[in-house]
Design an enzyme around this catalytic site. Structure first.
Site, PDB file in Angstrom:
ATOM      1  CE  LYS A 212     -35.455  47.174 -68.295  1.00  0.00           C
ATOM      2  NZ  LYS A 212     -34.685  45.980 -67.977  1.00  0.00           N
ATOM      3  CD  GLU A 218     -45.152  49.497 -55.830  1.00  0.00           C
ATOM      4  OE1 GLU A 218     -45.211  49.457 -57.088  1.00  0.00           O
ATOM      5  OE2 GLU A 218     -45.002  48.487 -55.120  1.00  0.00           O
ATOM      6  N   GLY A 273     -33.066  46.508 -63.964  1.00  0.00           N
ATOM      7  CA  GLY A 273     -33.400  47.560 -62.999  1.00  0.00           C
ATOM      8  C   GLY A 273     -32.357  47.691 -61.892  1.00  0.00           C
ATOM      9  NE  ARG A 274     -31.396  41.601 -60.155  1.00  0.00           N
ATOM     10  CZ  ARG A 274     -32.388  41.167 -60.921  1.00  0.00           C
ATOM     11  NH1 ARG A 274     -33.476  41.890 -61.048  1.00  0.00           N
ATOM     12  NH2 ARG A 274     -32.302  40.013 -61.548  1.00  0.00           N
ATOM     13  CD  GLU A 359     -35.578  42.556 -58.250  1.00  0.00           C
ATOM     14  OE1 GLU A 359     -36.654  42.857 -57.713  1.00  0.00           O
ATOM     15  OE2 GLU A 359     -34.950  43.356 -58.961  1.00  0.00           O
ATOM     16  CG  HIS A 390     -22.319  49.591 -29.627  1.00  0.00           C
ATOM     17  ND1 HIS A 390     -21.678  49.442 -28.418  1.00  0.00           N
ATOM     18  CD2 HIS A 390     -21.415  50.106 -30.485  1.00  0.00           C
ATOM     19  CE1 HIS A 390     -20.432  49.898 -28.532  1.00  0.00           C
ATOM     20  NE2 HIS A 390     -20.251  50.295 -29.781  1.00  0.00           N
ATOM     21  CE  LYS A 510     -43.652  44.185 -59.861  1.00  0.00           C
ATOM     22  NZ  LYS A 510     -42.888  44.448 -61.075  1.00  0.00           N
TER      23      LYS A 510
HETATM   24  O1  F6P Z   1     -40.651  44.598 -58.815  1.00  0.00           O
HETATM   25  C1  F6P Z   1     -39.306  44.462 -59.091  1.00  0.00           C
HETATM   26  C2  F6P Z   1     -38.838  45.422 -60.127  1.00  0.00           C
HETATM   27  O2  F6P Z   1     -39.209  44.982 -61.383  1.00  0.00           O
HETATM   28  C3  F6P Z   1     -37.338  45.646 -60.035  1.00  0.00           C
HETATM   29  O3  F6P Z   1     -36.637  44.690 -60.715  1.00  0.00           O
HETATM   30  C4  F6P Z   1     -37.196  47.012 -60.565  1.00  0.00           C
HETATM   31  O4  F6P Z   1     -35.962  47.575 -60.198  1.00  0.00           O
HETATM   32  C5  F6P Z   1     -38.369  47.688 -59.928  1.00  0.00           C
HETATM   33  O5  F6P Z   1     -39.399  46.708 -59.938  1.00  0.00           O
HETATM   34  C6  F6P Z   1     -38.836  48.951 -60.566  1.00  0.00           C
HETATM   35  O6  F6P Z   1     -39.219  48.773 -61.900  1.00  0.00           O
HETATM   36  P1  F6P Z   1     -39.390  49.993 -62.865  1.00  0.00           P
HETATM   37  O7  F6P Z   1     -38.066  50.695 -62.986  1.00  0.00           O
HETATM   38  O8  F6P Z   1     -39.851  49.427 -64.176  1.00  0.00           O
HETATM   39  O9  F6P Z   1     -40.426  50.917 -62.284  1.00  0.00           O
END
Ligand code: F6P
Length: 548
Positions: A212, A218, A273-274, A359, A390, A510
């Protein structure tokens, strides 16, 4: 905007006080008693919508509980909040944003205004571009740099930009193209990228960089590694244009990374995002199952949205699911909730729900910034049935903690194989029965169990479950199921008076990681000003690196 009554602390609300009083009376009644007193509850305490059936009778509630919970929902302004969300008002107040995942699956003729503009034409414009891109990949019009067809798709993203796509790919694998390979890279651990690309031919590989913000450490690190991997093999920067597409709200960063915005699929800041797997973030899903199936999934979402917006609270599936979860969490103090899909295709559904629920509702202050005086979001976790039986079900049956759970199953299997499906469903129903009613000392005695064994074999029961059933796992059912949980999260958040759509808590980690990263990368600087534990951990890592 909130009116004064919306902002009243939960603990002072008349409906909350009535609910607490009711709870203390109900504590004396276990599920056995509730079924004895009201034998028909198993047929009555059910609800259906959008192809989903919910049996909530095996929770420690009565009709009176539901009445008091819906009273509380009204007092906290749930019906008005639902309307505000659907109308595009900025109900995510800490980020001053509208919350419009429902616009992603609205009908083309719907009108939802944000800042004076109808957002629906934009949603359909992106869906059309996605469909046309997917068709080109499928029919070979879109090829890689060397002219080879795209056979591998690697989605790079994390959080909502990964969990939704990977969950949906697994859930809809039955409908997916088996001549293509789909992989998902999220972790900053280089192992994730290395293993995901190990046996792929770069000339046949398309990367979808999903972010987003397009700034997530990452994702951007993995995307850079992917770019280098591709260039090392295909030898030219020009290859990037044929092998990388982006899904983002941030055109500038996409351009800066080196992806032509023509190869970018957009979405909007009013999609959390979620809550984004049905936006362009679902491009990998569409590539896997095709545009028609993707639109069927959206139609499942939409059916649940319409139900959530229009059904009376006591018949409203997401509202009931949310109220029951609220009741068990905030009144009974159940800190976790198990999610057990009795369907192998839904193996990533619990992980997906973890982000959606935790979240969203892992918050310690209300909308007005005051500390809550009650527990908010429970810990969600789970594994597919029957595997869990199990493993950890022992604790649910006989442990000292009460873990309410949702058991999700389908009447028909997508892979009918002998008696497998009947056995699977027998297990789902048996678990729900065993958890509710257990095995009493009297029953064990009648069965001839010796006195000394009885305490070990007693299952007290009284463990609540919801059972969610659908005909079969289709794209439409999946959409409805996800929307069910999305709206149940919102229902709970509204009762708790919290902002279910921000996520400030993840920011601190972060920021600190960036600071520590610079300290790990420049080990010459000996000045570390963290606590003694963090300082020592950093030194240990530096010293290991010196010995490499
Ligand atoms: O760190 C949490 C978050 O902001 C989530 O809410 C989001 O889904 C994820 O990181 C990834 O964010 P982006 O789509 O901006 O890379």
């Amino acid at each position: 905007m909130h009116n004064r009554s919306d902002m009243m602390p939960l603990a002072q609300r008349p409906a909350w006080l009535a609910l607490k009083e009711h709870h203390s009376r109900l504590l004396k009644k276990d599920l056995r008693t509730l079924f004895e007193e009201d034998p028909d509850r198993g047929e009555r305490m059910t609800a259906s919508a959008a192809g989903l059936f919910l049996d909530y009778s095996k929770n420690r509630i009565t009709q009176e509980t539901l009445r008091l919970l819906t009273d509380l929902a009204r007092e906290t302004g749930l019906p008005a909040q639902i309307e505000r969300m659907f109308r595009g008002e900025k109900i995510n107040s800490t980020e001053n944003r509208a919350v419009l995942h429902v616009a992603l699956r609205a009908a083309p003729e719907d009108v939802i205004m944000v800042d004076g503009k109808n957002v629906i034409p934009g949603v359909y414009a992106v869906l059309d571009r996605m469909s046309s891109f997917v068709r080109k990949v499928h029919d070979g019009t879109w090829t890689g740099y060397t002219g080879k067809n795209v056979r591998n798709v690697v989605n790079i993203g994390i959080g909502g930009s990964d969990l939704g796509p990977v969950m949906a790919f697994e859930a809809l694998k039955h409908y997916s193209r088996r001549d293509m390979t789909f992989r998902f890279v999220s972790n900053i651990d280089g192992t994730d990228f290395t293993e995901a690309t190990r046996n792929l031919d770069p000339a046949e590989t398309l990367f979808i960089v999903c972010s987003k913000t397009f700034t997530t450490l990452e994702t951007m690190t993995n995307a850079s590694t992917a770019r280098a991997w591709l260039k090392a093999s295909l030898g030219s920067d020009d290859a990037i244009a044929r092998h990388f597409v982006a899904v983002s709200t941030n055109t500038e960063e996409v351009r800066r990374f080196g992806i032509n915005p023509e190869n970018m699929f957009g979405f909007w800041d009013w999609v959390g995002g979620r809550y984004s797997m049905d936006s362009a973030i679902g491009l990998s899903t569409m590539l896997a199952v095709g545009p028609e199936r993707f639109m069927e999934m959206l139609s499942g979402f939409r059916k649940m949205d319409i139900h959530f917006r229009s059904a009376p609270l006591p018949e409203n599936l997401p509202v009931i699911l949310g109220l029951v979860s609220f009741w068990e969490n905030s009144l009974f103090g159940c800190a976790t909730r198990g999610i057990f899909p009795y369907d192998q295709y839904l193996k990533r559904f619990p992980a997906y729900l973890q982000q959606l629920t935790m979240e969203s509702n892992g918050k310690h202050v209300t909308m007005s910034g005051t500390r809550v005086g009650y527990d908010t979001g429970p810990v969600f976790w789970g594994e597919p049935g029957t595997n869990g039986q199990h493993s950890f079900y022992q604790l649910i049956h006989q442990g000292t903690r009460i873990i309410p759970s949702d058991l999700i199953g389908f009447l028909h299997s997508l892979n009918p194989t002998g008696s497998h499906h009947t056995i699977l469903m027998a297990n789902l129903f048996a678990q729900s029965e065993a958890l509710a009613f257990g095995r009493t000392p009297e029953q064990l005695k009648e069965e001839g169990v010796s006195e000394d064994q009885i305490p070990h074999r007693v299952c007290e029961g009284n463990r609540p479950t919801n059972v969610i059933l659908a005909e079969r796992l289709t794209p439409e059912t999946l959409g409805a199921l996800i929307a069910l949980y999305e709206h149940s999260v919102f229902t709970q958040g509204t009762l708790w008076g919290i902002d279910s759509f921000d996520q400030w808590g993840v920011e601190l980690g972060k920021i600190l990681a960036k600071r520590i990263l610079s300290e790990l990368e420049s080990p010459k600087n000996p000045d570390l000003s963290h606590d003694t534990s963090t300082n020592a951990l950093i030194r240990r890592f530096r010293s290991a690196r010196r010995q490499e």
